[in-house]
Write a protein that holds these residues in place. Structure first.
Motif, short mmCIF file in Angstrom:
data_model
loop_
_atom_site.label_atom_id
_atom_site.label_comp_id
_atom_site.label_asym_id
_atom_site.label_seq_id
_atom_site.Cartn_x
_atom_site.Cartn_y
_atom_site.Cartn_z
N ILE A 102 87.98 -65.39 6.26
CA ILE A 102 87.62 -65.23 7.82
C ILE A 102 88.77 -66.05 8.42
O ILE A 102 89.13 -65.81 9.42
N PRO A 103 88.87 -67.46 8.32
CA PRO A 103 89.83 -68.02 9.03
C PRO A 103 91.31 -67.60 8.88
O PRO A 103 91.82 -67.46 10.06
N LEU A 104 91.55 -66.94 8.09
CA LEU A 104 92.92 -66.14 7.93
C LEU A 104 92.84 -65.02 9.08
O LEU A 104 93.92 -64.93 9.81
N ILE A 105 91.87 -63.98 9.13
CA ILE A 105 91.95 -63.18 10.15
C ILE A 105 91.73 -63.43 11.40
O ILE A 105 92.38 -62.92 12.34
N VAL A 106 90.82 -64.64 11.69
CA VAL A 106 90.76 -65.03 12.89
C VAL A 106 91.91 -65.65 13.46
O VAL A 106 92.41 -65.38 14.61
#
Ligand SMILES: Cc1cc2nc3c(=O)[nH]c(=O)nc-3n(C[C@H](O)[C@H](O)[C@H](O)COP(=O)(O)OP(=O)(O)OC[C@H]3O[C@@H](n4cnc5c(N)ncnc54)[C@H](O)[C@@H]3O)c2cc1C
Ligand code: SF4
Ligand code: SF4
Length: 737
Positions: free
Chosen positions: A525-529
């Motif tokens: 999730i941090p990567l896609i955000v």
């Protein structure tokens, strides 16, 4: 410590612009209202532009003509269309009605085009959107007020206009009646309301406002040559008035309460800046108007007396909301008794629904064979194969006893049906791909997989031995109910912790789920955000977002805006802290299960998890999140309370995702802010040309798609250098201007 929290909250939520949205009548995109047969066009439908007024007026009559109910309901003694207001929108409607061979009457309270006639002399006219050719016959080409009024009068010479002020519209029998000042009635099949922003002038609220040298309209700037004049306001009208007066030879002071002219067009700001004899007092407030001077407080808080023989408060006009109230058309954000009653009834229904879904009524319902607990037995008595759990009907017979199955089925039906409606309403490549993605995730991994596919595979022996057993033991432990395994844990493949807590808040650690959840929440999730913004999860994957962007699409303007509401965004941070605290207790209890402290922590974690479930899952996500849908928009839970969103807000502060704005094209119409169901003041970024970086953004694309002049675009920038990295290829708009 408190100061640190205050700084954090400001960094995350309260430091962003927080402009509000003006109340207007509730009007659908086709001009229709809650009163059948009554349409609203022109300025009152949201965007104050001449071309859009002409376009809206012509199109609404085309729609009326094409409506089969209209042709079927025509009655003797009633005109086909009554048009209220003889200005741009009204006259465009009249020309279209004449072309279509409809009978019509045009009712005008003043003179035709009175709004334009009252523009200051020689006012320049800007015709946006430049690439729009309005529907219908009314052409707009002039670049100065006088020429504009002449060309409009010339084109509408033979349209008969009746001088009358419409007081309200009411339904009598099969048609509508327009009640005029004086009591006369005009009967019509359809009514097109094109009365513009003809309500009262906005007041300064300072003593002396009623004095005879205070005017709300400027006719000819030459009348004030050589005089000291004070203009108040920061919108286009105020800036254009100040520039025109200075150009005509007046000594002008312009007082505005804002720190900059964020609501005016760049042309108006440029026109003002081109004048030498204008003194601009930003962040100032008029406190008293006297015979030849005005008292105001300046940005430094000091009192100042400014010479002013004439004062022009140019704060705009209120929309004529009373006309709509009298006619039964709801006003955005206003609550009537029926609104309050229906809201309370729906919240009560949601409370029942979520408690039922959580099996809270199981004992009572099961004993009486009430829905859904007798459904499996019913299916078995109807079809013999339903007794074999390895068959489709057999697996279904077990699933049919679970309230959650029906809830998820209804959820999927809503997402799919309203998903198609959304794609029709917003036909952009972005919305098409995004909506298909949301529908697919909702139907496959969040419905078919846990309720049918996994149970069927289990009953057919897929999890009895070998790697299948190993996988199932790790992910779906045995259970003494339902299908014999906890297949519902598969929700955790899509819904990450702390949105879905049950795979993490367990009395014994479920290592496979712990690994999956940690990778989801702290890596993927941090990567896609970081790459695409928080909306890549909230508007492309999550089931709460799926419902909000489909069923909730029609209610997006109901989300409240403003600084007070922005402070509530912090609720999610509190829920997030609670989730981390429970996780810490769980982790401690797992690590030292035999110690006295470990046992205390385990029971504290159990009690807190139960409290969390009832308050956050059932109360906030379920009853409030869905119960508030039709009155506060579909994103109440997502914006204010979701703990996963709260975590993503932090990630989003380091994201490359931005909404870029072409400042030159922005006409400060506020449409983007009004359609943002995350409560973001989009316009405050757009009209300054600042890339939008409010972490609340869920990338729904409504602002980009609805902007009448194509100002906005999704893209990325490098947060460290501020350098733009590019714009998205998947277009979120149908046309570019
Ligand atoms: C100072 C100023 C500058 C502007 N400059 C620009 C510009 O440069 N470019 C641009 O695109 N737009 C500009 N606009 C906006 C533009 O004027 C409006 O978008 C446009 O006039 C809207 O047309 P309309 O037909 O909806 O309403 P209006 O033009 O406001 O007409 C409403 C009509 O209804 C009549 N009426 C009101 N109440 C009643 C009633 N109860 N019964 C019967 N009749 C009634 C009024 O007398 C009026 O004639 C400007 C607006 C202002 C105020
Ligand atoms: S960005 Fe578009 S919708 Fe928003 S204020 Fe500017 S012109 Fe209006
Ligand atoms: S895309 Fe626009 S409307 Fe949607 S949440 Fe972001 S700012 Fe709001």
């Amino acid at each position: 410590m408190l100061e640190l929290v205050r700084k954090y909250v400001r960094w995350l939520h309260t430091g962003w612009p927080a402009g509000t949205v003006e109340p207007l009548p509730e009007v659908a995109s086709d001009g229709s209202t809650a009163v059948p047969g009554l349409y609203v066009v022109g300025d009152l439908s949201g965007v104050p532009l001449l071309k859009l007024a002409a376009d809206g007026g012509a199109r609404v009559v085309q729609r009326i003509g094409a409506d089969p109910k209209f042709a079927a309901g025509r009655e003797h003694g009633a005109v086909d269309v009554a048009i209220l207001g003889a200005s741009v929108a009204g006259m465009a409607a009249a020309l279209e009605a004449r072309k279509a061979g409809l009978t019509f009457v045009v009712l005008e309270a003043n003179e035709p085009f009175s709004t334009l006639v009252n523009f200051p002399a020689r006012k320049p006219i800007f015709l946006y959107p430049t690439s729009l050719k309005p529907a219908g016959e009314l052409a707009l080409t002039a670049d100065v007020k006088e020429a504009l009024v002449d060309e409009l009068r010339e084109q509408t010479r033979d349209i008969e206009v009746k001088r009358a002020r419409a007081e309200r519209v009411e339904r009598v029998g099969g048609a509508l009646e327009v009640v005029l000042e004086g009591g006369e009635h005009v009967r019509a099949q359809r009514v097109v309301v094109a009365i513009g922003r003809s309500g009262a002038y906005r007041k300064l609220g300072a003593p002396g406002e009623e004095l005879p040298h205070v005017f709300n309209r400027l006719h000819d700037p030459a009348d004030y040559a050589g005089k000291d004049v004070l203009v108040v306001g920061g919108g286009d009208t105020a800036l254009e008035t100040a520039a025109a007066l200075a150009g005509g030879g007046a000594r002008v002071t312009l007082s505005y309460r804002g720190a900059e002219f964020s609501r005016a067009k760049p042309e108006s700001v440029a026109a003002l800046q081109a004048q030498a004899n204008v003194r601009v007092l930003l962040e100032s407030k008029v406190t008293r108007i006297e015979g030849d001077a005005v008292e105001l407080t300046t940005s430094a808080g000091a009192a100042e007396r400014v010479p002013a023989e004439v004062v022009f408060p140019m704060l705009g006009r209120e929309p004529p909301l009373d006309f709509f109230r009298r006619s039964g058309v709801p006003i955005r954000g206003e609550w009537r008794t029926s609104t309050k009653l229906s809201f309370a009834a729906f919240v009560a229904f949601c409370a029942f629904l979520y408690l039922w879904k959580a099996d809270k009524f199981k004992a009572a319902f099961d004993a009486r064979g009430w829905f859904p607990y007798g459904m499996g037995a019913g299916l078995k008595s109807w079809a013999a194969s339903a007794s074999d759990p390895a068959s489709f009907l057999g697996a279904l017979a077990i699933t049919l006893n679970e309230p959650g199955f029906y809830y998820s089925l209804a959820y999927c039906v809503c997402v799919v049906l309203f998903g198609f409606a959304r794609m029709r309403k917003r036909p952009t490549p972005y919305v098409r791909v995004q909506t298909w993605c949301l529908m697919a995730i909702q139907v496959v991994p969040l419905f078919l997989l846990p309720y049918l596919a996994l149970p069927l595979a289990g009953h057919n022996g897929a999890f009895d031995d070998g790697w299948g057993k190993g996988l199932a033991d790790a992910l779906f432990p045995s259970a003494g109910y339902g299908h014999g395994r906890e297949y519902w844990r598969a929700f955790g493949l899509v819904l990450a912790w702390p949105l879905f807590i049950w795979n993490v808040f367990t009395s014994e650690p479920l290592w496979a789920w712990l690994a999956i959840s940690l990778v989801q929440t702290f890596v993927l999730i941090p990567l896609i955000v970081w790459r695409w913004g928080k909306g890549a999860y909230c508007s492309w994957i999550c089931s709460c977002g799926a419902l909000a962007e489909t069923l909730g699409d029609a209610y997006r303007t109901k989300m409240p805006h403003g600084p007070r509401w922005n402070r509530l965004n912090v609720v999610g941070q509190v829920v997030l802290v609670l989730a981390f605290a429970i996780f810490a207790l769980r982790a401690f209890a797992w690590s030292w299960p035999e110690s006295a402290v470990g046992r205390v922590f385990a029971s504290a974690a159990g009690a807190l998890t139960s409290g969390y479930y009832h308050v956050v899952d059932l109360g906030l996500a379920g009853i409030v999140g869905v119960g508030f849908y039709f009155w506060f928009s579909g994103r109440v839970w997502c914006r204010f309370a979701c703990p996963l969103a709260a975590l993503m807000h932090v990630y989003a502060r380091f994201s490359r995702f931005r909404i870029f704005a072409d400042k030159k094209k922005c006409i400060s119409c506020n449409v983007c802010t009004s359609v943002c169901h995350q409560g973001i003041d989009v316009m405050a970024f757009a009209n300054k040309g600042k890339p939008l970086e409010d972490p609340e953004c869920v990338r729904c694309s409504a602002c980009v798609q609805m902007c009448p002049t194509g100002v906005l675009e999704f893209g990325q920038l490098d947060p460290a250098s501020g350098r733009e990295l590019g714009r998205d290829k998947l277009l979120a708009t149908t046309s570019k201007d």
